[in-house]
Motif scaffolding. Structure first.
Motif, mmCIF file in Angstrom:
data_model
loop_
_atom_site.group_PDB
_atom_site.id
_atom_site.type_symbol
_atom_site.label_atom_id
_atom_site.label_comp_id
_atom_site.label_asym_id
_atom_site.label_seq_id
_atom_site.Cartn_x
_atom_site.Cartn_y
_atom_site.Cartn_z
ATOM 1 N N GLU A 117 44.598 44.483 43.978
ATOM 2 C CA GLU A 117 43.883 43.208 43.899
ATOM 3 C C GLU A 117 42.670 43.334 42.975
ATOM 4 O OE1 GLU A 117 44.787 41.213 48.268
ATOM 5 O OE2 GLU A 117 43.337 42.843 48.109
ATOM 6 N N LEU A 118 42.034 44.496 42.985
ATOM 7 C CA LEU A 118 40.894 44.721 42.086
ATOM 8 C C LEU A 118 41.348 44.679 40.629
ATOM 9 C CD1 LEU A 118 37.985 45.503 41.431
ATOM 10 C CD2 LEU A 118 38.622 47.902 41.828
ATOM 11 N N THR A 119 42.441 45.356 40.311
ATOM 12 C CA THR A 119 42.938 45.339 38.933
ATOM 13 C C THR A 119 43.395 43.948 38.527
ATOM 14 O OG1 THR A 119 45.110 46.076 39.749
ATOM 15 C CG2 THR A 119 43.586 47.771 38.931
ATOM 16 N N THR A 120 43.904 43.173 39.486
ATOM 17 C CA THR A 120 44.279 41.780 39.180
ATOM 18 C C THR A 120 43.059 40.970 38.784
ATOM 19 O OG1 THR A 120 46.166 41.850 40.709
ATOM 20 C CG2 THR A 120 45.319 39.677 40.101
ATOM 21 N N LEU A 121 41.959 41.130 39.524
ATOM 22 C CA LEU A 121 40.723 40.429 39.193
ATOM 23 C C LEU A 121 40.192 40.863 37.823
ATOM 24 C CD1 LEU A 121 38.829 40.516 42.627
ATOM 25 C CD2 LEU A 121 39.943 38.554 41.565
ATOM 26 N N LEU A 122 40.336 42.147 37.527
ATOM 27 C CA LEU A 122 39.879 42.643 36.219
ATOM 28 C C LEU A 122 40.725 42.046 35.091
ATOM 29 C CD1 LEU A 122 39.217 46.420 37.020
ATOM 30 C CD2 LEU A 122 37.512 44.653 36.551
ATOM 31 N N ARG A 123 42.032 41.967 35.301
ATOM 32 C CA ARG A 123 42.900 41.389 34.269
ATOM 33 C C ARG A 123 42.566 39.925 34.016
ATOM 34 N NH1 ARG A 123 46.874 44.644 36.807
ATOM 35 N NH2 ARG A 123 47.630 42.857 38.024
ATOM 36 N N GLN A 124 42.145 39.226 35.057
ATOM 37 C CA GLN A 124 41.735 37.831 34.888
ATOM 38 C C GLN A 124 40.499 37.712 34.006
ATOM 39 O OE1 GLN A 124 41.285 36.367 38.903
ATOM 40 N NE2 GLN A 124 43.492 36.160 39.221
ATOM 41 N N LYS A 125 39.756 38.824 33.892
ATOM 42 C CA LYS A 125 38.591 38.883 33.003
ATOM 43 C C LYS A 125 38.939 39.555 31.669
ATOM 44 C CE LYS A 125 35.577 37.202 35.983
ATOM 45 N NZ LYS A 125 34.817 35.965 35.748
ATOM 46 N N ASP A 126 40.256 39.696 31.389
ATOM 47 C CA ASP A 126 40.738 40.313 30.149
ATOM 48 C C ASP A 126 40.349 41.780 30.046
ATOM 49 O OD1 ASP A 126 41.889 37.918 29.301
ATOM 50 O OD2 ASP A 126 40.041 37.253 28.345
ATOM 51 N N VAL A 127 40.274 42.445 31.195
ATOM 52 C CA VAL A 127 40.008 43.884 31.223
ATOM 53 C C VAL A 127 41.226 44.560 31.851
ATOM 54 C CG1 VAL A 127 38.535 45.716 32.120
ATOM 55 C CG2 VAL A 127 37.530 43.540 31.433
ATOM 56 N N PHE A 128 41.877 45.445 31.091
ATOM 57 C CA PHE A 128 43.117 46.055 31.554
ATOM 58 C C PHE A 128 42.965 47.542 31.874
ATOM 59 C CE2 PHE A 128 44.335 42.219 29.413
ATOM 60 C CZ PHE A 128 45.459 41.767 30.110
ATOM 61 N N SER A 129 41.804 48.079 31.678
ATOM 62 C CA SER A 129 41.574 49.493 31.973
ATOM 63 C C SER A 129 40.300 49.659 32.780
ATOM 64 C CB SER A 129 41.490 50.303 30.668
ATOM 65 O OG SER A 129 41.158 51.652 30.943
ATOM 66 N N LEU A 130 40.413 50.345 33.916
ATOM 67 C CA LEU A 130 39.234 50.603 34.741
ATOM 68 C C LEU A 130 38.214 51.467 34.001
ATOM 69 C CD1 LEU A 130 40.885 51.307 38.213
ATOM 70 C CD2 LEU A 130 39.237 49.491 37.712
ATOM 71 N N ALA A 131 38.692 52.270 33.069
ATOM 72 C CA ALA A 131 37.798 53.161 32.340
ATOM 73 C C ALA A 131 36.830 52.399 31.442
ATOM 74 C CB ALA A 131 38.611 54.148 31.498
#
Length: 286
Positions: A117-131
């Protein structure tokens, strides 16, 4: 009065009541709401629906209940403005999910969020890498705010030590084929200027569905006929061409004159114009 008639009348009554109540509570009630406002909104809607469909119910009691919930919500919002601790209790506080590039596992569990769910929220912000993320916080409204690591942030004119002019708010000067005179005045343009610009674009006012003056003072139009080629504003390209012509003229004058002082002056000014063209080129080319 028949059941159908009562439902229709009650629907219109409570539509009006809910509209007035929403206007009183403000825009916040329909945008990013807090936990309390969420509960209050659901309850008010449930009361309205029950009274509308419950033909045996009293309309006055329903309006009173909605008024009470609306007043309580308004009071909570007012107290929240005065007290930080009360606001934190009612609206909640942001929860840090990523700090210094590291995931805060305990905070994820606290808010019942999984890593997916965290990575989904990040992708919604156009961020695909946690790094790429330096800091991320879950706001009380449920939105995730992120701060990218410095090397992953877009370069700005400030990073390049380039000074740029402040942007002005674009003004809609033509809407549905009609001139919006207030917006035209706000843009600092006259009716004569607008007429001249339309002539340059080779279009008439009757053909323009929408027209806007941008922060550079250019007129951009959208035509009724979608098959017609959209004319592009020419103010900036013309200005760029004029600057290049002046710079070329300076170089020619330098070659033609026999005075050493004049040669130095023309060479110096040609160099300054060339530097100005380099700086303005991204802004004066379509």
């Amino acid at each position: 009065m028949s059941d159908w008639s009562q439902i229709i009348v009650r629907s219109f009554i409570f539509l009006f009541v809910l509209f007035i109540m929403t206007k009183i509570l403000g825009k916040k009630q329909i945008s990013q709401i807090s936990f309390f406002e969420y509960v209050s909104g659901i309850t008010i809607g449930s009361i309205a629906g029950e009274v509308i469909m419950g033909l045996d119910g009293n309309i006055g009691h329903g309006i009173l209940a909605i008024g009470i919930f609306g007043l309580v919500t308004l009071s909570v919002g007012f107290i929240s403005l005065k007290s930080n601790s009360f606001r934190d209790f009612v609206e909640g506080k942001g929860t840090i999910f990523i700090k210094d590039g590291k995931i805060m596992e305990d905070n994820l569990k606290k808010e019942k969020y999984s890593t997916d769910e965290l990575t989904t929220l990040l992708r919604q912000k156009d961020v695909f890498s946690l790094a790429d993320v330096e800091f991320a916080v879950l706001e009380p409204t449920g939105d995730l705010s992120i701060l990218l690591k410095k090397e992953n942030r877009p370069i700005t004119p400030k990073d390049l030590n380039v000074k740029v002019a402040n942007d002005k708010v674009p003004q809609t000067v033509i809407r549905d084929g009609h001139i919006v005179y207030d917006s035209l005045a706000s843009a600092g343009k006259s009716l004569k200027w607008l007429t001249n610009e339309l002539e340059k674009l080779e279009v008439t006012l009757d053909n323009v569905f929408y027209g806007q003056v941008d922060s550079y003072g250019d007129l951009t139009v959208d035509l009724y006929d979608d098959k017609m080629k959209q004319p592009n504003p020419q103010t900036r390209p013309l200005l760029m061409a004029m600057l290049k012509k002046c710079q070329a003229d300076m170089e020619i004058f330098e070659l033609e004159t026999e005075s050493e002082n004049a040669k130095k002056m023309y060479r110096k000014n040609a160099k300054k114009l060339n530097e100005a063209i380099s700086i303005l080129s991204p802004y004066l080319t379509n």
